[in-house]
Design a protein around this motif. Structure first.
Motif, mmCIF file in Angstrom:
data_model
loop_
_atom_site.group_PDB
_atom_site.id
_atom_site.type_symbol
_atom_site.label_atom_id
_atom_site.label_comp_id
_atom_site.label_asym_id
_atom_site.label_seq_id
_atom_site.Cartn_x
_atom_site.Cartn_y
_atom_site.Cartn_z
ATOM 1 N N GLN A 170 0.833 -1.208 0.000
ATOM 2 C CA GLN A 170 0.000 0.000 0.000
ATOM 3 C C GLN A 170 0.867 1.257 0.000
ATOM 4 O O GLN A 170 0.650 2.192 -0.787
ATOM 5 N N LEU A 171 1.847 1.288 0.892
ATOM 6 C CA LEU A 171 2.692 2.466 1.031
ATOM 7 C C LEU A 171 3.497 2.725 -0.239
ATOM 8 O O LEU A 171 3.608 3.875 -0.700
ATOM 9 N N ASP A 172 4.054 1.684 -0.805
ATOM 10 C CA ASP A 172 4.842 1.857 -2.025
ATOM 11 C C ASP A 172 3.960 2.322 -3.184
ATOM 12 O O ASP A 172 4.368 3.178 -3.986
ATOM 13 N N ALA A 173 2.770 1.745 -3.297
ATOM 14 C CA ALA A 173 1.874 2.132 -4.387
ATOM 15 C C ALA A 173 1.552 3.625 -4.333
ATOM 16 O O ALA A 173 1.520 4.303 -5.368
ATOM 17 N N ILE A 174 1.323 4.139 -3.134
ATOM 18 C CA ILE A 174 0.986 5.555 -2.994
ATOM 19 C C ILE A 174 2.194 6.433 -3.289
ATOM 20 O O ILE A 174 2.139 7.368 -4.097
ATOM 21 N N SER A 175 3.321 6.156 -2.631
ATOM 22 C CA SER A 175 4.470 7.048 -2.732
ATOM 23 C C SER A 175 5.161 7.002 -4.083
ATOM 24 O O SER A 175 5.863 7.945 -4.470
ATOM 25 N N GLU A 176 4.977 5.930 -4.843
ATOM 26 C CA GLU A 176 5.567 5.854 -6.174
ATOM 27 C C GLU A 176 4.793 6.686 -7.199
ATOM 28 O O GLU A 176 5.306 6.965 -8.289
ATOM 29 N N ASP A 177 3.578 7.095 -6.843
ATOM 30 C CA ASP A 177 2.727 7.827 -7.789
ATOM 31 C C ASP A 177 2.396 9.244 -7.332
ATOM 32 O O ASP A 177 2.208 10.130 -8.161
ATOM 33 N N ILE A 178 2.332 9.465 -6.042
ATOM 34 C CA ILE A 178 1.805 10.728 -5.508
ATOM 35 C C ILE A 178 2.820 11.360 -4.574
ATOM 36 O O ILE A 178 3.401 10.685 -3.709
ATOM 37 N N THR A 179 3.031 12.659 -4.729
ATOM 38 C CA THR A 179 3.866 13.402 -3.786
ATOM 39 C C THR A 179 3.106 13.548 -2.471
ATOM 40 O O THR A 179 1.992 14.073 -2.449
ATOM 41 N N ILE A 180 3.709 13.095 -1.410
ATOM 42 C CA ILE A 180 3.067 13.136 -0.090
ATOM 43 C C ILE A 180 3.629 14.323 0.686
ATOM 44 O O ILE A 180 4.825 14.389 0.950
ATOM 45 N N ASP A 181 2.761 15.255 1.052
ATOM 46 C CA ASP A 181 3.201 16.458 1.760
ATOM 47 C C ASP A 181 3.273 16.247 3.269
ATOM 48 O O ASP A 181 4.034 16.941 3.950
ATOM 49 N N ALA A 182 2.472 15.343 3.789
ATOM 50 C CA ALA A 182 2.493 15.075 5.231
ATOM 51 C C ALA A 182 1.971 13.671 5.487
ATOM 52 O O ALA A 182 1.139 13.148 4.728
ATOM 53 N N VAL A 183 2.468 13.082 6.552
ATOM 54 C CA VAL A 183 2.049 11.747 6.961
ATOM 55 C C VAL A 183 1.571 11.799 8.399
ATOM 56 O O VAL A 183 2.220 12.405 9.256
ATOM 57 N N LYS A 184 0.442 11.194 8.636
ATOM 58 C CA LYS A 184 -0.032 10.997 10.005
ATOM 59 C C LYS A 184 -0.014 9.496 10.284
ATOM 60 O O LYS A 184 -0.532 8.694 9.503
ATOM 61 N N ILE A 185 0.598 9.099 11.383
ATOM 62 C CA ILE A 185 0.698 7.692 11.750
ATOM 63 C C ILE A 185 -0.141 7.459 12.995
ATOM 64 O O ILE A 185 0.029 8.147 14.012
ATOM 65 N N GLY A 186 -1.043 6.504 12.925
ATOM 66 C CA GLY A 186 -1.906 6.196 14.054
ATOM 67 C C GLY A 186 -1.685 4.774 14.538
ATOM 68 O O GLY A 186 -0.555 4.353 14.797
ATOM 69 N N MET A 187 -2.752 4.011 14.602
ATOM 70 C CA MET A 187 -2.682 2.649 15.148
ATOM 71 C C MET A 187 -1.791 1.758 14.278
ATOM 72 O O MET A 187 -1.981 1.638 13.070
ATOM 73 N N LEU A 188 -0.808 1.092 14.916
ATOM 74 C CA LEU A 188 0.116 0.228 14.193
ATOM 75 C C LEU A 188 -0.022 -1.243 14.581
ATOM 76 O O LEU A 188 0.311 -2.128 13.801
ATOM 77 N N GLY A 189 -0.464 -1.517 15.768
ATOM 78 C CA GLY A 189 -0.836 -2.886 16.121
ATOM 79 C C GLY A 189 0.264 -3.766 16.659
ATOM 80 O O GLY A 189 0.197 -4.229 17.785
ATOM 81 N N ASP A 190 1.315 -4.039 15.841
ATOM 82 C CA ASP A 190 2.353 -4.941 16.314
ATOM 83 C C ASP A 190 3.719 -4.523 15.768
ATOM 84 O O ASP A 190 3.847 -3.600 14.961
ATOM 85 N N ALA A 191 4.764 -5.208 16.219
ATOM 86 C CA ALA A 191 6.138 -4.817 15.905
ATOM 87 C C ALA A 191 6.460 -4.960 14.424
ATOM 88 O O ALA A 191 7.213 -4.155 13.861
#
Length: 494
Positions: free
Chosen positions: A67-88
């Protein structure tokens, strides 16, 4: 790749909340509300509603990486918000991606414990989360999470929380948003804390009042994602917080309009963009807001005894003395409403009302009090009420001012009509000592003035922005509470 055109593109990396109040659903609403274009990479699926979390499913971490690669390879991301991550394992994927992409703005909301108390991060993953902190520009823990990240007990108060924020900033190099939402009492401050000189000073504190509502589901998610969007637009953390904090307060104040769920409901992310109410709709909202206070007034011993005539002369004299002082300040506030009114008809109404306070209604006070011992000086409730009205008069908001003065029309008319009806039903006894007061506030002229005041407040509400309507409801509700205290003050004074 898409070229930047002024609207910040903000990616939320977080869990999903099917009830729509928290997680990526709240993030996307907040980003849009703050003028950004929202995107989402899902870290976890939850089974939850406003009452709590029932289950959490974490998809394969490799799918998150896709998911992350698909987005960042196509779209310039100006800001990232990180929330629930769940596990290590999920945390490692996010850390590797951040180190590769290096977004300009990273806001980390260390989601460890939900508002309901449910655990949202495996304890075994806490160490991995701490290793992620140094990649964030802003970290937004609640007080429980702030203590967990430091391995310390929860701060017992605001000064201790600020010190914990400074220690976490020193350990991570990030700016920490220390939030007062879990404090006891009526204050709800927030502060940006940075120990390395990135702010104008180490602690930039914004005061705030607690919004009394159970609808706090997703507040932390919404705040952090709104900060990411605002920072991407403004480039200044303090400016971002000064924009986001009142927006969030308005979202909490308007949350009851949504009527979602039977537990801790969501906030109203788009309160400031709602269409104007239909004629009479805003007045109905105010009427509903006044209902608990009106019921409380009828339960007061002062009101019951006033209606039957059993009220002691001393209590009535104290009430009238305070009312005379109040009306002096009230008339000045009404004159200010006249000056701010948008139409000539409204200007004339508020000006006539101000004059009537001094010339007509005060006559009853002078007639009664002139033949009796002078009442006490300015009482604490009277002072607080007048101070509240004066604050509304200098706020610059015609709507908030009109809403603040309305209960003195509306509640008095309601109470006066009810008590006068009981007086008439009892045969209008000539010996009733307070008959003149009952007739004054049951007078058709006062009832007509009340109807006009309600109509003007409704019109102001329809003209107002969503934020101003929320401020109007808050000002109106506070005045209603003061009306209850004002009627009860003679009993406490005697």
């Amino acid at each position: 790749m898409l070229e930047r055109r002024g609207i910040p593109r903000v990616l939320s990396i977080a869990g999903s909340d099917p009830s729509g109040g928290a997680g990526i659903q709240a993030d996307l609403k907040s980003i849009a509300a703050l003028g950004g274009y929202g995107m989402a990479a899902i870290t976890a699926l939850t089974a939850q509603n406003t009452r709590g979390v029932r289950a959490v499913h974490v998809p394969p971490a490799s799918f998150l990486a896709q998911q992350l690669d698909a987005i960042s390879e196509d779209i310039t991301i100006d800001a990232v918000k990180i929330g629930m991550l769940g596990d290590a394992e999920v945390i490692k994927v996010v850390r590797d991606w951040l180190e590769k992409v290096r977004p300009a703005v990273v806001v980390l909301d260390p989601v460890m414990v939900a508002t309901s108390g449910d655990r949202l991060l495996e304890e075994s993953a806490e160490g991995a989360l701490r290793e992620l902190l140094h990649l964030a520009d802003l970290i937004t823990p609640n007080l429980v999470e702030l203590a967990l990240l430091l391995g310390e007990p929860q701060a017992p108060g605001w000064p201790e929380a600020l010190q914990q924020g400074l220690r976490l900033s020193a350990a991570t190099g990030a700016t920490i948003l220390v939030k007062g939402g879990h404090l006891d009492g009526g204050d709800c401050p927030d502060a940006l804390v940075n120990s390395s000189g990135l702010l104008s000073k180490e602690v930039v504190e914004l005061a705030g009042e607690r919004v009394r509502t159970r609808n706090s589901h997703g507040t932390g998610c919404s705040l952090s994602s709104a900060m990411a969007a605002a920072q991407a637009r403004l480039g200044d953390w303090e400016a971002a917080l000064r924009q986001v904090k009142p927006w969030l307060a308005g979202a909490l104040q308007a949350s009851g309009q949504l009527e979602v769920g039977g537990g801790n409901g969501p906030i109203h992310h788009f309160h400031h963009t709602q269409p104007a109410p239909a004629e009479g709709e805003f007045a109905e909202l105010l009427r509903q807001a006044a209902a608990p206070e009106l019921e409380a007034i009828y339960r007061l011993e002062f009101i019951r005894d006033l209606g039957t005539g059993a009220l002691s002369e001393g209590q009535f004299a104290y009430y009238l003395a305070q009312d005379a002082i109040y009306l002096n300040g009230y008339s000045r506030v009404l004159a200010r409403a006249s000056a701010l009114a948008p139409t000539e008809a409204a200007q004339l109404f508020w000006a006539r009302s101000a004059q009537q306070c001094l010339e007509v209604e005060s006559e009853l006070h002078r007639t009664w009090l002139s033949s009796r011992p002078a009442g006490a000086g300015l009482g604490p409730v009277t002072k607080s009420y007048v101070d509240h009205l004066l604050a509304a008069s200098v706020s610059g908001s015609y709507g908030a001012l009109v809403a603040a003065v309305l209960p003195c029309f509306w509640l008095y008319a309601e109470v006066g009509r009810t008590l006068h009806a009981e007086f008439v039903a009892a045969g209008a006894p000539a010996a009733h000592p307070y008959a003149d007061w009952l007739r004054t506030y049951a007078d058709e002229g006062f009832a007509q003035a009340t109807r006009e005041a309600i109509a003007l407040a409704d019109d102001a509400g329809r003209r107002a922005s969503g934020d101003e309507r929320a401020a109007m409801i808050a000002a109106f509700s506070q005045s209603c509470r003061f009306e209850v205290e004002f009627f009860d003050a003679p009993r406490l004074h005697s």
